[in-house]
Design an enzyme around this catalytic site. Sequence first.
Site, short mmCIF file in Angstrom:
data_model
loop_
_atom_site.label_atom_id
_atom_site.label_comp_id
_atom_site.label_asym_id
_atom_site.label_seq_id
_atom_site.Cartn_x
_atom_site.Cartn_y
_atom_site.Cartn_z
N HIS A 204 22.22 45.95 -0.63
CA HIS A 204 22.78 45.47 0.63
C HIS A 204 22.38 46.40 1.73
CE1 HIS A 204 25.60 43.96 3.60
NE2 HIS A 204 25.69 42.89 2.85
N ASP B 78 26.81 38.18 -3.30
CA ASP B 78 26.09 37.00 -3.78
C ASP B 78 25.90 37.00 -5.29
OD1 ASP B 78 25.69 35.47 -1.46
OD2 ASP B 78 24.21 36.92 -0.77
#
Length: 382
Positions: free
Chosen positions: A264, A319
């Site tokens: 991320h 996700d």
Amino acid sequence: MEEKLLMEVVPGLEGIPAAESAISYIDGEAGILEYRGITVETLAEKSDFLEVAWLLIFGHLPAKDELERWRNDITFHTRLKLKILRMMEYLPENGHPMHYLQAVTSAMGMYYPARDTLDAESRYWSAVRLIAKMPTIVAACERLKHGDAPIQPRNDLSFAANFYYMLFECEPTKLVEKIMDAMLTLHADHTMNASTFSARVVGSTLADPYTIVSSAIGTLSGPLHGGANEEVVHMIEEIGSKENVRPYIERKLEKKEKIMGIGHRVYRTRDPRGEVLKGFIRELAEHNAIDRNTLEISRELEAVVKEKLEAKQLHPNVDFYSGIVFKAIGIPTELFTPIFAMGRVAGWLAHWMEQLKTNRIYRPTQKYTGLRARLYIPVAER
Ligand SMILES: CC(C)(COP(=O)(O)OP(=O)(O)OC[C@H]1O[C@@H](n2cnc3c(N)ncnc32)[C@H](O)[C@@H]1OP(=O)(O)O)[C@@H](O)C(=O)NCCC(=O)NCCS
């Protein structure tokens, strides 16, 4: 010097503050995401999406009567007008649900004129209608795709349970209802990102909220914004079994390819939204409500990624876990991003209203790199 600095083009405006905002806060090192100062973990556990939407939009936790009215108003505006449903029937069955969502939210602006964006009452009702109807649009689109009639919303169910019911014509278990609701909460806002910026830019022109939300939906539809969770499901299917995980990851790393759902830009130690979803995977496993093979592959993926990529500060992100959770509860992959939008609409509306408080139309500049003062040559002489 200052002028030179101002003319420096920063690709993607990375690191450039585009607005002052008091809506959400991220501490990437500590792995914290807060909405109006409250951590998402707390809200996912103790609150629910509709209360969170109010918190984001109006800035405080609603009083009992405010919450009651809000829930009631949203619950009683979930239906779609017959003409809107008819319009959806005429759209191509194989169209992507994000296109449906964008087209229909935009069309709603014609049915519910809300051009006076400076009127608080008008803003309230637009927020109610958008939050209320987006799940109905997404569910209807999925039904129509399979040649089935859309299912009318049920006012006796919670917001999350009603969405599930409109999709599958049966009520979810308590755990699945909680998961659906938390999924919306966890996606409700995430500081300044592409779709939120888009909502603020369009909002700054005093465009109506349906136009703002449809433009934010369009921005979210790009694969660089929403969509990595779909890829996680495809990855798990491609891997097939626990034994294939290690060779799969090693192959990917050798070829310098990214592993979906890992890493991320902001969260360097943990993604707090992923942590909440990880807890749900545990609960689903306890209830035997997740397919064994998926569970084994995902656990092995976590272990191998930890071993090989932790040193690079790469961890599973939201996700990774949302893909697994959605797969476990039977949500079709095409609906992952539309569900993200159903939650994020709360953030878009909050940012729109915040933008209006100190509005100045967005009008950045550019660094011109083209030619100047060219001669025009008539076509016959070119
Ligand atoms: C999210 C993402 C774009 C963040 O990127 P970033 O912070 O800019 O990281 P970088 O792309 O600069 O990568 C830094 C290093 O980590 C590696 N890396 C980053 N994500 C990786 C992944 N998912 N799998 C393997 N390696 C990865 C890069 O190859 C790079 O390695 P290097 O230093 O040896 O060249 C990236 O991690 C990614 O594409 N992840 C997969 C897609 C995904 O899950 N997106 C959803 C995010 S919520």
